[in-house]
Write a protein that holds these residues in place. Structure first.
Motif, PDB file in Angstrom:
ATOM      1  N   ALA A   1      29.794  29.433  42.251  1.00  0.00           N
ATOM      2  CA  ALA A   1      28.635  29.652  43.108  1.00  0.00           C
ATOM      3  C   ALA A   1      28.875  30.825  44.051  1.00  0.00           C
ATOM      4  O   ALA A   1      27.975  31.633  44.308  1.00  0.00           O
ATOM      5  CB  ALA A   1      28.320  28.389  43.907  1.00  0.00           C
ATOM      6  N   ARG A   2      30.111  30.925  44.581  1.00  0.00           N
ATOM      7  CA  ARG A   2      30.426  32.050  45.467  1.00  0.00           C
ATOM      8  C   ARG A   2      30.305  33.381  44.731  1.00  0.00           C
ATOM      9  O   ARG A   2      29.808  34.370  45.270  1.00  0.00           O
ATOM     10  CB  ARG A   2      31.832  31.875  46.054  1.00  0.00           C
ATOM     11  CG  ARG A   2      31.887  30.952  47.250  1.00  0.00           C
ATOM     12  CD  ARG A   2      33.225  31.037  47.971  1.00  0.00           C
ATOM     13  NE  ARG A   2      34.299  30.430  47.177  1.00  0.00           N
ATOM     14  CZ  ARG A   2      34.660  29.145  47.286  1.00  0.00           C
ATOM     15  NH1 ARG A   2      34.034  28.356  48.137  1.00  0.00           N
ATOM     16  NH2 ARG A   2      35.633  28.673  46.551  1.00  0.00           N
ATOM     17  N   GLN A   3      30.764  33.411  43.495  1.00  0.00           N
ATOM     18  CA  GLN A   3      30.676  34.638  42.702  1.00  0.00           C
ATOM     19  C   GLN A   3      29.223  35.007  42.423  1.00  0.00           C
ATOM     20  O   GLN A   3      28.838  36.179  42.499  1.00  0.00           O
ATOM     21  CB  GLN A   3      31.446  34.468  41.394  1.00  0.00           C
ATOM     22  CG  GLN A   3      32.949  34.366  41.580  1.00  0.00           C
ATOM     23  CD  GLN A   3      33.684  34.144  40.266  1.00  0.00           C
ATOM     24  OE1 GLN A   3      33.100  34.210  39.186  1.00  0.00           O
ATOM     25  NE2 GLN A   3      34.983  33.877  40.352  1.00  0.00           N
ATOM     26  N   ILE A   4      28.420  34.003  42.098  1.00  0.00           N
ATOM     27  CA  ILE A   4      26.996  34.253  41.839  1.00  0.00           C
ATOM     28  C   ILE A   4      26.312  34.777  43.094  1.00  0.00           C
ATOM     29  O   ILE A   4      25.557  35.751  43.055  1.00  0.00           O
ATOM     30  CB  ILE A   4      26.308  32.964  41.350  1.00  0.00           C
ATOM     31  CG1 ILE A   4      26.799  32.603  39.949  1.00  0.00           C
ATOM     32  CG2 ILE A   4      24.782  33.134  41.358  1.00  0.00           C
ATOM     33  CD1 ILE A   4      26.358  31.225  39.487  1.00  0.00           C
ATOM     34  N   ALA A   5      26.594  34.141  44.232  1.00  0.00           N
ATOM     35  CA  ALA A   5      25.983  34.579  45.485  1.00  0.00           C
ATOM     36  C   ALA A   5      26.401  36.005  45.827  1.00  0.00           C
ATOM     37  O   ALA A   5      25.590  36.814  46.289  1.00  0.00           O
ATOM     38  CB  ALA A   5      26.366  33.628  46.612  1.00  0.00           C
ATOM     39  N   ALA A   6      27.675  36.324  45.583  1.00  0.00           N
ATOM     40  CA  ALA A   6      28.158  37.679  45.849  1.00  0.00           C
ATOM     41  C   ALA A   6      27.447  38.696  44.971  1.00  0.00           C
ATOM     42  O   ALA A   6      27.099  39.796  45.417  1.00  0.00           O
ATOM     43  CB  ALA A   6      29.667  37.748  45.633  1.00  0.00           C
ATOM     44  N   GLN A   7      27.211  38.335  43.708  1.00  0.00           N
ATOM     45  CA  GLN A   7      26.509  39.235  42.794  1.00  0.00           C
ATOM     46  C   GLN A   7      25.059  39.437  43.226  1.00  0.00           C
ATOM     47  O   GLN A   7      24.529  40.551  43.152  1.00  0.00           O
ATOM     48  CB  GLN A   7      26.575  38.682  41.372  1.00  0.00           C
ATOM     49  CG  GLN A   7      27.963  38.755  40.761  1.00  0.00           C
ATOM     50  CD  GLN A   7      28.078  38.003  39.442  1.00  0.00           C
ATOM     51  OE1 GLN A   7      27.133  37.331  39.013  1.00  0.00           O
ATOM     52  NE2 GLN A   7      29.228  38.095  38.804  1.00  0.00           N
ATOM     53  N   LEU A   8      24.413  38.352  43.679  1.00  0.00           N
ATOM     54  CA  LEU A   8      23.036  38.478  44.161  1.00  0.00           C
ATOM     55  C   LEU A   8      22.970  39.393  45.383  1.00  0.00           C
ATOM     56  O   LEU A   8      22.071  40.226  45.508  1.00  0.00           O
ATOM     57  CB  LEU A   8      22.465  37.096  44.501  1.00  0.00           C
ATOM     58  CG  LEU A   8      22.173  36.161  43.325  1.00  0.00           C
ATOM     59  CD1 LEU A   8      21.789  34.776  43.837  1.00  0.00           C
ATOM     60  CD2 LEU A   8      21.068  36.721  42.448  1.00  0.00           C
ATOM     61  N   LYS A   9      23.949  39.233  46.286  1.00  0.00           N
ATOM     62  CA  LYS A   9      23.976  40.080  47.478  1.00  0.00           C
ATOM     63  C   LYS A   9      24.248  41.535  47.103  1.00  0.00           C
ATOM     64  O   LYS A   9      23.652  42.451  47.672  1.00  0.00           O
ATOM     65  CB  LYS A   9      25.033  39.574  48.449  1.00  0.00           C
ATOM     66  CG  LYS A   9      24.695  38.234  49.084  1.00  0.00           C
ATOM     67  CD  LYS A   9      25.838  37.718  49.951  1.00  0.00           C
ATOM     68  CE  LYS A   9      25.512  36.336  50.516  1.00  0.00           C
ATOM     69  NZ  LYS A   9      26.640  35.788  51.302  1.00  0.00           N
TER      70      LYS A   9
ATOM     71  N   ASP B   1      15.274  34.623  41.866  1.00  0.00           N
ATOM     72  CA  ASP B   1      16.107  35.748  41.434  1.00  0.00           C
ATOM     73  C   ASP B   1      17.350  35.241  40.715  1.00  0.00           C
ATOM     74  O   ASP B   1      17.769  35.801  39.685  1.00  0.00           O
ATOM     75  CB  ASP B   1      16.515  36.598  42.639  1.00  0.00           C
ATOM     76  CG  ASP B   1      15.380  37.468  43.158  1.00  0.00           C
ATOM     77  OD1 ASP B   1      14.349  37.584  42.463  1.00  0.00           O
ATOM     78  OD2 ASP B   1      15.516  38.022  44.272  1.00  0.00           O
ATOM     79  N   PHE B   2      17.946  34.191  41.253  1.00  0.00           N
ATOM     80  CA  PHE B   2      19.113  33.583  40.603  1.00  0.00           C
ATOM     81  C   PHE B   2      18.759  33.064  39.216  1.00  0.00           C
ATOM     82  O   PHE B   2      19.471  33.332  38.239  1.00  0.00           O
ATOM     83  CB  PHE B   2      19.653  32.442  41.473  1.00  0.00           C
ATOM     84  CG  PHE B   2      20.439  31.408  40.717  1.00  0.00           C
ATOM     85  CD1 PHE B   2      21.712  31.696  40.241  1.00  0.00           C
ATOM     86  CD2 PHE B   2      19.899  30.148  40.451  1.00  0.00           C
ATOM     87  CE1 PHE B   2      22.439  30.751  39.525  1.00  0.00           C
ATOM     88  CE2 PHE B   2      20.618  29.204  39.744  1.00  0.00           C
ATOM     89  CZ  PHE B   2      21.888  29.501  39.273  1.00  0.00           C
ATOM     90  N   LEU B   3      17.651  32.342  39.117  1.00  0.00           N
ATOM     91  CA  LEU B   3      17.269  31.766  37.833  1.00  0.00           C
ATOM     92  C   LEU B   3      16.975  32.850  36.802  1.00  0.00           C
ATOM     93  O   LEU B   3      17.407  32.771  35.647  1.00  0.00           O
ATOM     94  CB  LEU B   3      16.048  30.862  38.015  1.00  0.00           C
ATOM     95  CG  LEU B   3      15.548  30.156  36.753  1.00  0.00           C
ATOM     96  CD1 LEU B   3      16.630  29.255  36.177  1.00  0.00           C
ATOM     97  CD2 LEU B   3      14.291  29.345  37.052  1.00  0.00           C
ATOM     98  N   GLN B   4      16.258  33.878  37.208  1.00  0.00           N
ATOM     99  CA  GLN B   4      15.922  34.951  36.276  1.00  0.00           C
ATOM    100  C   GLN B   4      17.164  35.721  35.856  1.00  0.00           C
ATOM    101  O   GLN B   4      17.282  36.147  34.703  1.00  0.00           O
ATOM    102  CB  GLN B   4      14.886  35.878  36.905  1.00  0.00           C
ATOM    103  CG  GLN B   4      13.519  35.216  37.057  1.00  0.00           C
ATOM    104  CD  GLN B   4      12.521  36.076  37.793  1.00  0.00           C
ATOM    105  OE1 GLN B   4      12.889  36.905  38.623  1.00  0.00           O
ATOM    106  NE2 GLN B   4      11.243  35.892  37.519  1.00  0.00           N
ATOM    107  N   ALA B   5      18.115  35.886  36.781  1.00  0.00           N
ATOM    108  CA  ALA B   5      19.341  36.610  36.455  1.00  0.00           C
ATOM    109  C   ALA B   5      20.230  35.823  35.499  1.00  0.00           C
ATOM    110  O   ALA B   5      20.920  36.404  34.659  1.00  0.00           O
ATOM    111  CB  ALA B   5      20.111  36.934  37.734  1.00  0.00           C
ATOM    112  N   THR B   6      20.202  34.496  35.608  1.00  0.00           N
ATOM    113  CA  THR B   6      21.100  33.678  34.789  1.00  0.00           C
ATOM    114  C   THR B   6      20.465  33.148  33.514  1.00  0.00           C
ATOM    115  O   THR B   6      21.175  32.831  32.557  1.00  0.00           O
ATOM    116  CB  THR B   6      21.623  32.486  35.614  1.00  0.00           C
ATOM    117  OG1 THR B   6      20.505  31.759  36.161  1.00  0.00           O
ATOM    118  CG2 THR B   6      22.513  32.965  36.747  1.00  0.00           C
ATOM    119  N   SER B   7      19.125  33.074  33.486  1.00  0.00           N
ATOM    120  CA  SER B   7      18.473  32.513  32.298  1.00  0.00           C
ATOM    121  C   SER B   7      17.484  33.459  31.647  1.00  0.00           C
ATOM    122  O   SER B   7      17.056  33.235  30.518  1.00  0.00           O
ATOM    123  CB  SER B   7      17.743  31.210  32.672  1.00  0.00           C
ATOM    124  OG  SER B   7      16.585  31.485  33.446  1.00  0.00           O
TER     125      SER B   7
END
Length: 732
Positions: free
Chosen positions: A167-175, A100-106
């Protein structure tokens, strides 16, 4: 905090996963995903390099050879990171959160999935295959893996605080994104959806349909069985649903599905001389597969081809039904334990004396091999039939590693009457020569070529899919092909026994995810429960042995306890308080596998009907309602929910057969040989095992099982049926 030196040893040999074990001889000091390893990252303040793949993954093998076997790359990984190797089939939850992280960022994804993660498990950067420093692909632009490792290690050393904050911001966005996905729209259970969305879903696929080759979009092309199943079944739903979509549209929906299935059955994606389907096609016309064979693909394709056959009575589709069912119930796929193995590799040795595996080696042929194995007359017919060319038929543009030069993938290019006419032969003679040629080529292949590696993990969820397909196929072909029917049913029952004996603890009703050399440590996820419950319901309706229904009921209660969202409804993918994941998500969108919540909603409707349990029916409606907003926005992406959306509006029919007799026999035959979404079948008496069911279903407690009776129940009202009523049984 400074990076403290630590000496790591490769621990892949401690894993039971064939994929992880395949990296045990790498100089890379791979660790396993364990609490100790995660704590090690914190203690040493190192980034985790998490590499996720699976046994049959071709590009996973390429990257292992180019990078993880390279001592220089290994030293970089060992000195600056905590490298972890994960089998995505054992831990789909970890795979999903970083995918999910990879698809959201790339905007893309795939395997191997490689991601750099902070000691707090928050991702900072990821990708899929990265070429090794000596790879030819490293010269075509973009950074190679060595350059990426140097850059990331330098950034961590010099800008750790900035990376951690990002990384904290990315994790917060995923959550936050996951939280948005889990908010139910109608807590009272009303989903707010209208049946008009069926037409929207149809239009979604109509606009993407490939009129020439079937399927949707261009290359690469995937089977998408969940979507094809919805298109195929559209006209088999209620008259209300047909009124919404329209008869012309329904005919075209069925055409799109059948056209796709026919093209796949003739294409290189299908093993034309053996059995089973490959993962997907590299080309638009299905001619060049990515050669790995996955259980979850074949398990979904089996009932899909069965539905298509029942609707069309096509010989080609029936042959394919037998082909896929045979693949799953024979060696090497069905294990001695009874469970069905996970996959076969894309790569293999071309011959027994070779030392390097090549993609597709087991499946491709040269014209010279045809001439070596077949008679002259068989060569004339078979080479034309399967498009075997002197210089090979693989387009060099799609053969990135040059492994298929001069080779041919086998694709059916002719209907046999047309080929017979062109060759001046009878249709019967052409069929005979193709059959004898196929047998000789198969014998040659099995004798001369090492078979691709087998991933002999038994995955609970995928076995659930296979059990359902085999059970339905067995029931549907009971009259026309009793011997094969018996074999397929035996395969399904062996798989259930394997799971009950090896992956289920009856004391705690705990299900485990994987068996290999013993049960794995990971407990079953929501999809393991959902897919197995679905398979058990199909098996019950094929056998009327209520032991399978009871097992499904037990698992449904456990799934509710572990994964149900009491506040906003629907099922989480993972249990509460799992310590090693960042985000707890709900799966409602269909991908390579059907969505967990789509399957769960249908299970609940079916259980509610079979057990006369209003609680299950209410949960089913709440599950649909939990995703009403998303379904309403993009219905074409939620095909697995469509049957349950309709059930929410129109209910589920229940066919109850009591005892034996002409009406009972006719009704059961009709039910088994008809595509009948949102209709359940149960039997009491007449040889059925129903003691538990009669205790569980209040309506059946006082029923006289010695009677001979058929009832169709709908909306709380039942009507008696006679043999003459059966022909129109499932029509409105």
């Amino acid at each position: 905090m400074a990076d403290r030196h630590v000496s790591l040893a490769n621990r892949c040999g401690e894993s039971k996963s064939p994929y992880v074990r395949s990296h045990m001889d790498n100089p890379t000091a791979w660790q396993l995903w364990t609490p100790e390893t995660l704590q090690l990252a914190k203690d040493t303040n190192r980034l985790l390099f998490v590499s996720i793949g699976y046994s049959a993954c071709h590009w996973c093998h390429v990257m292992a050879h180019e990078s993880f076997d390279d001592p220089r790359i290994a030293q970089l990984l060992n000195d600056h990171f905590v490298p972890i190797k994960i089998d995505r089939e054992e831990r789909p939850d970890i795979d999903r959160q970083y995918m999910d992280f990879l698809q959201a960022t790339s905007g893309g994804g795939g395997w191997p999935l490689n991601v750099f993660v902070t000691p707090d498990l928050e991702p900072i950067f990821g990708g899929t295959y990265w070429p090794g420093p000596k790879s030819e692909r490293a010269e075509t632009g973009g950074a190679n893996f060595e350059q990426i490792l140097l850059k990331v290690s330098t950034l961590w050393k010099e800008q750790e605080d900035k990376l951690r904050e990002n990384a904290r911001q990315i994790a917060a966005q995923l959550k936050e994104f996951a939280q948005e996905d889990t908010l139910g729209e109608k807590p009272d259970g009303e989903d707010g959806l209208e049946l008009d969305l069926l037409d929207e879903a149809y239009q979604h696929y109509k606009n993407r349909f490939d009129d020439k080759y079937g399927g949707f979009g261009g290359a690469p092309k995937f089977p998408t069985p969940v979507h094809l199943r919805t298109l195929l079944r559209l006209g088999s739903h209620t008259q209300l649903a047909r009124d919404v979509v329209g008869d012309t549209e329904i005919e075209h929906a069925r055409h799109m599905a059948v056209k796709t299935l026919e093209c796949m059955a003739k294409g290189g994606i299908k093993d034309q001389i053996g059995h089973g389907f490959a993962r997907y096609s590299v080309t638009r016309d299905w001619s060049l597969p990515h050669f790995e064979k996955m259980l979850y693909d074949n398990a979904q394709l089996l009932p899909l081809y069965l539905d298509a056959y029942l609707l069309t009575k096509s010989d080609l589709l029936l042959e394919t039904v037998h082909d896929v069912a045979t693949y799953m119930t024979t060696e090497p796929m069905q294990s001695s334990l009874g469970g069905i193995n996970a996959s076969e590799d894309a790569d293999s040795m071309p011959t027994a004396i070779d030392h390097h595996k090549r993609e597709g080696s087991f499946y491709v042929f040269t014209l010279d091999e045809f001439k070596q194995v077949l008679t002259e007359q068989e060569v004339d017919v078979c080479a034309k039939y399967w498009n075997v060319q002197p210089n090979g038929n693989v387009d060099r543009r799609f053969d990135h590693q040059g492994e298929l030069v001069g080779k041919n993938t086998l694709c059916v290019m002719y209907d046999t009457p047309d080929l017979a006419k062109e060759l001046g032969m009878s249709d019967e003679e052409v069929k005979r020569l193709i059959s004898s040629g196929r047998q000789k080529l198969l014998a040659y292949r099995d004798k001369e070529r090492p078979r691709p590696s087998l991933d002999d993990k038994i995955v609970t969820a995928w076995n659930g899919l296979a059990i359902g397909g085999l059970a339905r196929t067995s029931a549907a072909l009971l009259s026309s092909a009793p011997h094969q029917s018996s074999s397929y049913l035996a395969g399904a029952e062996k798989a259930v026994k394997c799971i009950r004996d090896n992956l289920f603890d009856p004391k705690t009703n705990t299900l485990r995810r994987v068996y290999r050399e013993g049960p794995g440590e990971t407990q079953g996820f929501a999809d393991d429960h959902a897919f197995l419950i679905s398979g058990l319901l199909d098996l019950y309706e094929a056998t009327f042995n209520d032991e399978h229904l009871q097992f499904a009921d037990v698992l449904q209660q456990k799934q509710k306890k572990l994964f149900w969202d009491e506040k906003n409804y629907g099922f989480y993918s993972t249990p509460a308080n799992q310590p090693d994941i960042l985000v707890r998500t709900k799966d409602a969108m269909d991908n390579a596998e059907p969505s967990t919540n789509g399957v769960s909603a249908q299970n609940l409707f079916r259980l509610g009907s079979l057990l006369n349990d209003e609680t299950y029916e209410k949960m089913a409606k709440q599950t649909v309602g939990a995703f009403a907003a998303e379904i309403g926005q993009e219905p074409g992406l939620f095909s697995g929910m469509m049957t349950s959306v309709i059930a929410s509006k129109t209910g589920v029919k229940g066919l109850m057969v009591v005892g034996e007799g002409d009406a009972a026999e006719a009704a059961l035959k009709k039910a088994r040989e008809t595509v009948r979404p949102n209709c359940t079948v149960l039997q009491v008496g007449g040889g059925a095992s129903s003691e538990w069911l009669r205790g569980r279903n209040e309506l059946l407690k006082d029923l006289d099982a010695s009677r001979q009776m058929v009832q169709l129940c709908e909306g709380g009202v039942c009507r008696l049926l006679e043999a003459k009523d059966v022909e129109g049984l499932f029509s409105d």
